[in-house]
Design a protein around this motif. Sequence first.
Motif, PDB file in Angstrom:
ATOM      1  N   ALA A  94      20.176  28.149 -13.279  1.00 43.45           N
ATOM      2  CA  ALA A  94      18.766  28.457 -13.525  1.00 43.45           C
ATOM      3  C   ALA A  94      18.223  27.428 -14.510  1.00 43.45           C
ATOM      4  CB  ALA A  94      18.611  29.862 -14.086  1.00 43.45           C
ATOM      5  N   ALA A  95      17.080  26.852 -14.189  1.00 38.97           N
ATOM      6  CA  ALA A  95      16.477  25.821 -15.039  1.00 38.97           C
ATOM      7  C   ALA A  95      15.310  26.415 -15.814  1.00 38.97           C
ATOM      8  CB  ALA A  95      15.989  24.662 -14.186  1.00 38.97           C
ATOM      9  N   SER A  96      15.280  26.108 -17.086  1.00 40.77           N
ATOM     10  CA  SER A  96      14.195  26.565 -17.938  1.00 40.77           C
ATOM     11  C   SER A  96      12.926  25.789 -17.608  1.00 40.77           C
ATOM     12  CB  SER A  96      14.573  26.335 -19.406  1.00 40.77           C
ATOM     13  OG  SER A  96      13.496  26.694 -20.237  1.00 40.77           O
ATOM     14  N   VAL A  97      11.837  26.508 -17.427  1.00 39.55           N
ATOM     15  CA  VAL A  97      10.530  25.897 -17.214  1.00 39.55           C
ATOM     16  C   VAL A  97       9.872  25.893 -18.589  1.00 39.55           C
ATOM     17  CG1 VAL A  97       8.352  26.039 -15.954  1.00 39.55           C
ATOM     18  CG2 VAL A  97      10.468  26.850 -14.888  1.00 39.55           C
ATOM     19  N   GLY A  98      10.112  24.828 -19.344  1.00 39.03           N
ATOM     20  CA  GLY A  98       9.730  24.786 -20.747  1.00 39.03           C
ATOM     21  C   GLY A  98       8.297  24.385 -20.995  1.00 39.03           C
ATOM     22  N   GLY A  99       7.907  24.528 -22.236  1.00 38.86           N
ATOM     23  CA  GLY A  99       6.578  24.152 -22.691  1.00 38.86           C
ATOM     24  C   GLY A  99       5.572  25.265 -22.493  1.00 38.86           C
ATOM     25  N   ALA A 100       4.527  25.244 -23.304  1.00 42.14           N
ATOM     26  CA  ALA A 100       3.496  26.272 -23.231  1.00 42.14           C
ATOM     27  C   ALA A 100       2.787  26.193 -21.893  1.00 42.14           C
ATOM     28  CB  ALA A 100       2.498  26.084 -24.365  1.00 42.14           C
ATOM     29  N   PRO A 101       2.424  27.277 -21.264  1.00 41.51           N
ATOM     30  CA  PRO A 101       2.635  28.657 -21.681  1.00 41.51           C
ATOM     31  C   PRO A 101       3.936  29.246 -21.173  1.00 41.51           C
ATOM     32  CG  PRO A 101       1.305  28.666 -19.716  1.00 41.51           C
ATOM     33  CD  PRO A 101       1.633  27.216 -20.020  1.00 41.51           C
ATOM     34  N   TRP A 102       4.821  28.417 -20.653  1.00 40.87           N
ATOM     35  CA  TRP A 102       6.026  28.918 -19.988  1.00 40.87           C
ATOM     36  C   TRP A 102       7.105  29.375 -20.960  1.00 40.87           C
ATOM     37  CZ3 TRP A 102       3.841  29.520 -15.669  1.00 40.87           C
ATOM     38  CH2 TRP A 102       2.990  28.571 -15.152  1.00 40.87           C
ATOM     39  N   ALA A 103       7.072  28.931 -22.176  1.00 41.57           N
ATOM     40  CA  ALA A 103       8.086  29.337 -23.144  1.00 41.57           C
ATOM     41  C   ALA A 103       7.458  29.356 -24.524  1.00 41.57           C
ATOM     42  CB  ALA A 103       9.269  28.378 -23.119  1.00 41.57           C
ATOM     43  N   GLY A 104       7.972  30.221 -25.368  1.00 42.10           N
ATOM     44  CA  GLY A 104       7.480  30.290 -26.730  1.00 42.10           C
ATOM     45  C   GLY A 104       7.199  31.716 -27.151  1.00 42.10           C
ATOM     46  N   ALA A 105       6.698  31.850 -28.362  1.00 42.58           N
ATOM     47  CA  ALA A 105       6.427  33.166 -28.926  1.00 42.58           C
ATOM     48  C   ALA A 105       5.055  33.156 -29.583  1.00 42.58           C
ATOM     49  CB  ALA A 105       7.500  33.532 -29.944  1.00 42.58           C
ATOM     50  N   GLU A 106       4.473  34.326 -29.665  1.00 42.21           N
ATOM     51  CA  GLU A 106       3.154  34.461 -30.269  1.00 42.21           C
ATOM     52  C   GLU A 106       2.943  35.886 -30.742  1.00 42.21           C
ATOM     53  OE1 GLU A 106       0.006  34.019 -27.387  1.00 42.21           O
ATOM     54  OE2 GLU A 106       1.132  35.139 -25.887  1.00 42.21           O
ATOM     55  N   CYS A 107       1.928  36.054 -31.544  1.00 42.73           N
ATOM     56  CA  CYS A 107       1.448  37.376 -31.893  1.00 42.73           C
ATOM     57  C   CYS A 107       0.224  37.619 -31.034  1.00 42.73           C
ATOM     58  CB  CYS A 107       1.090  37.462 -33.378  1.00 42.73           C
ATOM     59  SG  CYS A 107       0.519  39.115 -33.858  1.00 42.73           S
ATOM     60  N   VAL A 108       0.214  38.730 -30.337  1.00 45.21           N
ATOM     61  CA  VAL A 108      -0.892  39.092 -29.460  1.00 45.21           C
ATOM     62  C   VAL A 108      -1.726  40.144 -30.185  1.00 45.21           C
ATOM     63  CG1 VAL A 108      -1.507  40.055 -27.210  1.00 45.21           C
ATOM     64  CG2 VAL A 108       0.570  38.685 -27.451  1.00 45.21           C
ATOM     65  N   ASP A 109      -3.006  39.862 -30.354  1.00 41.66           N
ATOM     66  CA  ASP A 109      -3.896  40.769 -31.085  1.00 41.66           C
ATOM     67  C   ASP A 109      -5.030  41.176 -30.162  1.00 41.66           C
ATOM     68  OD1 ASP A 109      -5.254  42.195 -32.989  1.00 41.66           O
ATOM     69  OD2 ASP A 109      -5.508  40.532 -34.372  1.00 41.66           O
ATOM     70  N   ASP A 110      -5.003  42.427 -29.727  1.00 37.34           N
ATOM     71  CA  ASP A 110      -6.106  42.899 -28.896  1.00 37.34           C
ATOM     72  C   ASP A 110      -6.735  44.123 -29.538  1.00 37.34           C
ATOM     73  OD1 ASP A 110      -4.545  45.106 -28.273  1.00 37.34           O
ATOM     74  OD2 ASP A 110      -4.304  44.624 -26.168  1.00 37.34           O
ATOM     75  N   THR A 111      -7.624  44.761 -28.845  1.00 34.86           N
ATOM     76  CA  THR A 111      -8.363  45.872 -29.436  1.00 34.86           C
ATOM     77  C   THR A 111      -7.490  47.072 -29.766  1.00 34.86           C
ATOM     78  OG1 THR A 111      -8.912  46.705 -27.242  1.00 34.86           O
ATOM     79  CG2 THR A 111     -10.512  45.236 -28.291  1.00 34.86           C
ATOM     80  N   GLY A 112      -6.316  47.166 -29.171  1.00 35.89           N
ATOM     81  CA  GLY A 112      -5.421  48.290 -29.431  1.00 35.89           C
ATOM     82  C   GLY A 112      -4.405  48.015 -30.510  1.00 35.89           C
ATOM     83  N   GLY A 113      -4.478  46.884 -31.162  1.00 40.80           N
ATOM     84  CA  GLY A 113      -3.509  46.530 -32.183  1.00 40.80           C
ATOM     85  C   GLY A 113      -2.806  45.236 -31.826  1.00 40.80           C
TER      86      GLY A 113
ATOM     87  N   THR B 211       2.350  37.224 -39.705  1.00 48.47           N
ATOM     88  CA  THR B 211       3.462  37.496 -38.784  1.00 48.47           C
ATOM     89  C   THR B 211       4.274  36.258 -38.404  1.00 48.47           C
ATOM     90  OG1 THR B 211       2.039  37.252 -36.838  1.00 48.47           O
ATOM     91  CG2 THR B 211       2.267  39.484 -37.756  1.00 48.47           C
ATOM     92  N   GLU B 212       3.976  35.131 -39.014  1.00 50.32           N
ATOM     93  CA  GLU B 212       4.608  33.869 -38.591  1.00 50.32           C
ATOM     94  C   GLU B 212       6.133  33.927 -38.617  1.00 50.32           C
ATOM     95  OE1 GLU B 212       2.221  34.111 -40.950  1.00 50.32           O
ATOM     96  OE2 GLU B 212       0.504  33.251 -39.914  1.00 50.32           O
ATOM     97  N   ALA B 213       6.713  34.474 -39.667  1.00 53.65           N
ATOM     98  CA  ALA B 213       8.177  34.540 -39.773  1.00 53.65           C
ATOM     99  C   ALA B 213       8.765  35.455 -38.704  1.00 53.65           C
ATOM    100  CB  ALA B 213       8.594  35.010 -41.165  1.00 53.65           C
ATOM    101  N   ALA B 214       8.120  36.590 -38.452  1.00 51.64           N
ATOM    102  CA  ALA B 214       8.616  37.518 -37.431  1.00 51.64           C
ATOM    103  C   ALA B 214       8.488  36.908 -36.036  1.00 51.64           C
ATOM    104  CB  ALA B 214       7.860  38.845 -37.516  1.00 51.64           C
ATOM    105  N   VAL B 215       7.410  36.145 -35.778  1.00 44.47           N
ATOM    106  CA  VAL B 215       7.241  35.458 -34.492  1.00 44.47           C
ATOM    107  C   VAL B 215       8.361  34.442 -34.301  1.00 44.47           C
ATOM    108  CG1 VAL B 215       5.790  33.834 -33.209  1.00 44.47           C
ATOM    109  CG2 VAL B 215       4.745  35.812 -34.319  1.00 44.47           C
TER     110      VAL B 215
END
Length: 179
Positions: free
Chosen positions: A54-73, A34-38
Amino acid sequence: MNMIAGRALLAFLLIGTSLSGCSVLPPYETCEGTEAAVAELDQLPALDLRPKGAASVGGAPWAGAECVDDTGGAWLSATRFYAFGGTRKDVLEYYGREASAAGWRPVDALDTGPDGRVAVFCFESPDRPSITLAFDSPQDLREIYGKEPHPAALLGVAARTWFSLSAEAETDGSRISCF
């Protein structure tokens, strides 16, 4: 095959697959590949819409993208947090105007709601991932993420309002509706 043999085979398959952790059902979506879609979701222009000041509160975990994988998919998620010197009403008016102009429509009315209500506002587009506007306090952010939000003084704003804008999509990048 007689009826007793058929039942025995079915029972063996059900018990065997349950005990081994395998399933005869199709597998859930995973984050594999899923890297390209993320990366694409992380570049969604709507995530960078924010009221002036409005000021961006940057840096992890405040900004970014990920794939979340839990028991439901699995699904994709991208988030931006903002600190703002204005009011919650100012933020709602801004997104009511600007998100709509960018092609997202609010699913429900954008009102400030009663005091103490945790409000989440969702916007949908026919061909893009939904975006969600949520209001959080620094205390909520500490409890959820276990990290101290950046002090507003370092961001150059006297933060009265903290909010996040996030987008979610299927693992292939296709849209997920708000509800």
